[in-house]
Design a protein around this motif. Structure first.
Motif, mmCIF file in Angstrom:
data_model
loop_
_atom_site.group_PDB
_atom_site.id
_atom_site.type_symbol
_atom_site.label_atom_id
_atom_site.label_comp_id
_atom_site.label_asym_id
_atom_site.label_seq_id
_atom_site.Cartn_x
_atom_site.Cartn_y
_atom_site.Cartn_z
ATOM 1 N N ASN A 6 -7.005 -1.203 -2.713
ATOM 2 C CA ASN A 6 -7.208 -0.447 -1.277
ATOM 3 C C ASN A 6 -7.548 -1.507 -0.614
ATOM 4 O OD1 ASN A 6 -7.155 0.497 1.215
ATOM 5 N ND2 ASN A 6 -8.090 2.291 0.237
ATOM 6 N N PRO A 7 -6.985 -2.965 -0.441
ATOM 7 C CA PRO A 7 -7.615 -4.203 0.011
ATOM 8 C C PRO A 7 -8.094 -3.783 1.484
ATOM 9 C CG PRO A 7 -5.318 -4.381 -0.209
ATOM 10 C CD PRO A 7 -5.675 -3.016 -0.854
ATOM 11 N N GLY A 8 -9.269 -4.491 1.810
ATOM 12 C CA GLY A 8 -9.889 -4.592 3.172
ATOM 13 C C GLY A 8 -10.708 -3.223 3.654
ATOM 14 N N SER A 37 -8.897 -1.546 -8.929
ATOM 15 C CA SER A 37 -9.210 -1.876 -10.389
ATOM 16 C C SER A 37 -9.773 -3.541 -10.616
ATOM 17 C CB SER A 37 -7.758 -1.855 -10.992
ATOM 18 O OG SER A 37 -7.222 -0.601 -10.970
ATOM 19 N N MET A 38 -9.433 -4.040 -9.305
ATOM 20 C CA MET A 38 -10.174 -5.499 -9.627
ATOM 21 C C MET A 38 -11.430 -5.698 -9.221
ATOM 22 S SD MET A 38 -8.052 -8.672 -7.858
ATOM 23 C CE MET A 38 -8.804 -10.483 -7.800
ATOM 24 N N SER A 39 -12.005 -4.749 -8.829
ATOM 25 C CA SER A 39 -13.421 -4.851 -8.175
ATOM 26 C C SER A 39 -14.530 -4.403 -9.320
ATOM 27 C CB SER A 39 -13.657 -3.721 -7.260
ATOM 28 O OG SER A 39 -12.816 -4.117 -6.034
ATOM 29 N N SER A 40 -13.923 -4.058 -10.445
ATOM 30 C CA SER A 40 -14.914 -3.903 -11.769
ATOM 31 C C SER A 40 -14.694 -5.254 -12.816
ATOM 32 C CB SER A 40 -14.680 -2.462 -12.617
ATOM 33 O OG SER A 40 -15.516 -2.614 -13.657
ATOM 34 N N ASN A 53 -5.029 4.104 -1.701
ATOM 35 C CA ASN A 53 -5.659 3.382 -3.181
ATOM 36 C C ASN A 53 -4.601 3.315 -4.056
ATOM 37 O OD1 ASN A 53 -8.374 3.911 -2.092
ATOM 38 N ND2 ASN A 53 -8.073 6.076 -2.607
ATOM 39 N N LEU A 54 -3.201 3.827 -3.855
ATOM 40 C CA LEU A 54 -2.234 3.361 -4.866
ATOM 41 C C LEU A 54 -1.471 2.305 -4.423
ATOM 42 C CD1 LEU A 54 -1.583 7.228 -5.814
ATOM 43 C CD2 LEU A 54 -2.810 5.720 -7.080
ATOM 44 N N ILE A 55 -0.595 1.696 -5.241
ATOM 45 C CA ILE A 55 0.553 0.872 -4.892
ATOM 46 C C ILE A 55 1.710 1.776 -4.583
ATOM 47 C CG2 ILE A 55 1.735 -1.118 -5.928
ATOM 48 C CD1 ILE A 55 -1.160 -1.221 -5.830
ATOM 49 N N SER A 56 2.531 0.824 -3.560
ATOM 50 C CA SER A 56 3.575 1.492 -3.209
ATOM 51 C C SER A 56 4.636 1.734 -4.154
ATOM 52 C CB SER A 56 4.279 0.517 -2.081
ATOM 53 O OG SER A 56 5.718 0.784 -1.986
ATOM 54 N N PRO A 57 5.346 2.824 -3.907
ATOM 55 C CA PRO A 57 6.398 3.267 -5.048
ATOM 56 C C PRO A 57 7.461 2.255 -5.016
ATOM 57 C CG PRO A 57 6.523 4.814 -3.078
ATOM 58 C CD PRO A 57 5.264 4.175 -2.898
ATOM 59 N N GLY A 58 7.680 1.503 -3.875
ATOM 60 C CA GLY A 58 8.628 0.384 -3.876
ATOM 61 C C GLY A 58 8.494 -0.668 -4.757
ATOM 62 N N SER A 59 7.167 -0.768 -5.515
ATOM 63 C CA SER A 59 6.718 -1.940 -6.275
ATOM 64 C C SER A 59 6.653 -1.355 -7.657
ATOM 65 C CB SER A 59 5.455 -2.290 -5.998
ATOM 66 O OG SER A 59 4.965 -3.179 -6.974
ATOM 67 N N ARG A 105 0.723 -1.123 0.044
ATOM 68 C CA ARG A 105 -0.088 -0.020 0.116
ATOM 69 C C ARG A 105 0.879 1.150 0.003
ATOM 70 N NH1 ARG A 105 -5.415 -0.327 1.909
ATOM 71 N NH2 ARG A 105 -4.518 -2.209 3.219
ATOM 72 N N HIS A 106 0.553 2.280 -0.577
ATOM 73 C CA HIS A 106 1.121 3.683 -0.882
ATOM 74 C C HIS A 106 1.260 4.235 0.566
ATOM 75 C CE1 HIS A 106 2.654 7.498 -2.021
ATOM 76 N NE2 HIS A 106 2.769 6.884 -3.467
ATOM 77 N N PRO A 107 2.137 4.726 1.092
ATOM 78 C CA PRO A 107 2.087 5.312 2.361
ATOM 79 C C PRO A 107 1.483 6.745 2.501
ATOM 80 C CG PRO A 107 4.391 5.694 1.355
ATOM 81 C CD PRO A 107 3.717 4.758 0.329
ATOM 82 N N LEU A 108 1.199 7.324 1.297
ATOM 83 C CA LEU A 108 0.238 8.570 1.530
ATOM 84 C C LEU A 108 -0.840 8.378 0.791
ATOM 85 C CD1 LEU A 108 3.196 10.989 0.432
ATOM 86 C CD2 LEU A 108 2.718 10.348 2.525
ATOM 87 N N ASN A 109 -1.107 7.621 -0.003
ATOM 88 C CA ASN A 109 -2.505 7.388 -0.730
ATOM 89 C C ASN A 109 -2.660 5.950 -0.735
ATOM 90 O OD1 ASN A 109 -4.688 7.268 -2.398
ATOM 91 N ND2 ASN A 109 -4.002 8.716 -3.666
#
Length: 530
Positions: A293-295, A366-369, A254-260, A248-252
């Motif tokens: 944004n799982p969970g 994205s996976m929820s649609s 809903n986004l993916i971590s910049p480390g990925s 999970r992105h540390p600031l948002n």
């Protein structure tokens, strides 16, 4: 590697996306192996008329002659290559699933494994492969950006390039999109050729098999298989970490971590309402970052991730389809596993998502649609595990093909209906069978001894294979150093011995050193030990 995976089939082969082919409706390309149409000279196949099923479908879709996917693939092509023996492909240039070799005579079984049982190197390889597919334009396939009517009945082809990964995203969108009835926003939503009925499991089975084939062809790694995520009893998204599919992105959130690497991914085919409003198809244009944004989802719709008890209940159901054979079916193995019925009662439920569907909602992005869900790589691991549950059910109940509906299922789901949008053609009922017949298995369903080898020993053997050259080099270097040390010690000893011999000769007249001196025995022993 041999030609078994050359020219694999997908929607749409470039060779069949020209105005000339669309006008004649004959998709029978030449196989380069012998220069003949469908590889006919080599006995691989022949160009034949498509015999689409005439059996009735259910009442869910009351229209006719409106959608390009009706009686697939007749709107686009009425003649295609029909392959013989173990051959397959839109030009019969590849082998059926599970067969390899120049003449498709080699039978081989691949094993899909738990992603958490892969070695670190295997995990990194998987991620690098799918990221490579995301950033590699498909050299052989294009996507349709307009309907056949918009193409002027084939005279004005409308196709676009797309990456290998996004090709599969588009396919999942295309098979599940709403039917365009004419006019902005005028659509029919109760239509899906791969969900909400019998073809849900066979369609995704073929989809995943071809996904693996594409990665093998791209990378040259013909042992590649998609791993699965066993989410039973999980409390969170275990695969949502930076060393797997992205944290999970540390600031948002809903986004993916910049480390990925997945933080840089852009999604396509994610704006179904906008397409309907404009009466257009997804054209593969990037539409923003991958969201997850799982969970943090609607808890009233999904209260928890499915449990082991839920899976066991699903497996206990004996009927594959029941009643209307749609999302309202009760006590249907397919409907409960897909997630439109309760895994506690077997009865259809409204306003809730269970089993397969619940994971899509849980991911909350994205996976929820449905139409855009394949944008998220979690989709692959999730659906491979769903396929494994399907396989467990097939092995437990061993249903005959007659248990698969032959008529009156929703459009696209009868046994003889060809899967949308695959070229060449695959019938739904042909994949209502065990993975053993398709050349693959699941590690956790193997015999305990074989499972131990696959899950526990193979990762270490794989690591050893990767460093064998280093180990060999280290061994040779060690031998050379040992030899140098031994030679140095021997030379030093001989010089010392010669000096002592000379001294003794001058004192006592001896012409040879003592052959059995204690010093010489010690020296020999030391060298042997070294």
């Amino acid at each position: 590697m041999g030609p078994e995976l050359s020219n694999p089939s997908q929607q749409f082969p470039r060779a069949c996306a020209t105005a000339a082919v669309l006008r004649t409706k004959e998709c029978c390309p030449v196989w380069e192996g012998d220069g003949s149409v469908c590889g006919a000279l080599s006995g691989r196949g022949f160009c034949r008329d498509v015999a689409a099923s005439e059996l009735p479908h259910g009442p869910q879709y009351p229209h006719s002659g409106i959608d390009d996917r009706e009686r697939w693939p007749l709107v686009f092509y009425n003649r295609t290559c029909q392959c013989a023996g173990n051959y397959m492909g839109y030009n019969c240039g590849e082998c059926k699933f599970g067969y390899f070799g120049a003449n498709c005579g080699e039978r081989r079984e691949s094993i899909r494994r738990n992603i958490f049982h892969l070695s670190g190197a295997e995990r990194r390889k998987f991620i690098s492969y799918i990221n490579l597919a995301k950033n590699t334009v498909s050299p052989e396939y294009v996507i349709a950006t307009g309907t056949y009517r918009e193409m002027g009945n084939g005279s004005n082809p409308m196709f676009a390039n797309v990456s290998l990964y996004d090709l599969f995203v588009w396919m999942h969108y295309y098979v599940s999109r709403d039917a365009l009835l004419g006019g902005p926003g005028n659509v029919w939503q109760d239509i899906d050729f791969a969900h909400e009925s019998a073809a849900f499991l066979p369609w995704h089975r073929v989809y995943l098999l071809y996904w693996e084939h594409e990665i093998r062809k791209l990378t040259g790694d013909f042992s590649f298989t998609i791993p699965y995520w066993d989410w039973r009893d999980a409390q969170e998204c275990d695969v949502c970490t930076d060393d797997l599919l992205g944290g999970r992105h540390p600031l948002n959130p809903n986004l993916i971590s910049p480390g990925s690497v997945f933080s840089a991914w852009k999604v396509i085919c994610s704006q179904s309402e906008e397409y309907n409003r404009r009466e257009v198809l997804c054209d593969g244009t990037a539409e923003g970052p991958l969201l997850r944004n799982p969970g943090n989802h609607d808890r009233n719709r999904v209260s928890r991730i499915p449990t082991s008890a839920d899976v066991e209940f699903v497996l206990s159901l004996t009927d594959y389809e029941t009643g209307p054979m749609d999302r309202g079916a009760n006590m249907s193995f397919r409907n409960v596993l897909e997630g439109f019925a309760s895994p506690e009662t077997g009865l259809a439920v409204r306003g809730q998502s269970t089993m397969h569907n619940s994971l899509h909602i849980f991911m909350n992005g994205s996976m929820s649609s449905v139409q855009g869900s394949a944008n998220d790589p979690v989709f692959l691991l999730h659906h491979v595990f769903i396929d494994s549950i399907f396989e467990q059910w097939l092995r437990r109940h061993q249903p005959p093909r007659s248990r698969y509906p032959t008529e009156n299922a929703p459009i696209g789901h009868n046994d003889d209906y060809y899967m949308v949008p695959f070229i060449p053609l695959f019938r739904n009922g042909d994949y209502f069978l065990s993975t053993k017949a398709l050349g693959y298995d699941y590690a956790y369903m193997m015999d305990p001894g074989l499972q131990y080898i696959e899950e526990m020993l193979n990762p270490y053997l794989d690591q050893a294979r990767q460093i064998w050259q280093w180990l060999l080099g280290a061994g040779i270097t060690g031998m050379l150093l040992a030899g140098i040390v031994a030679a140095t010690v021997t030379l030093a000893y001989r010089r010392r011995r010669d000096r002592r011999g000379t001294k003794r000769l001058s004192s006592f007249g001896e012409r040879q050193p003592l052959l059995n001196s204690s010093e010489e025995e010690a020296s020999t022993s030391y060298q042997t030990t070294l």
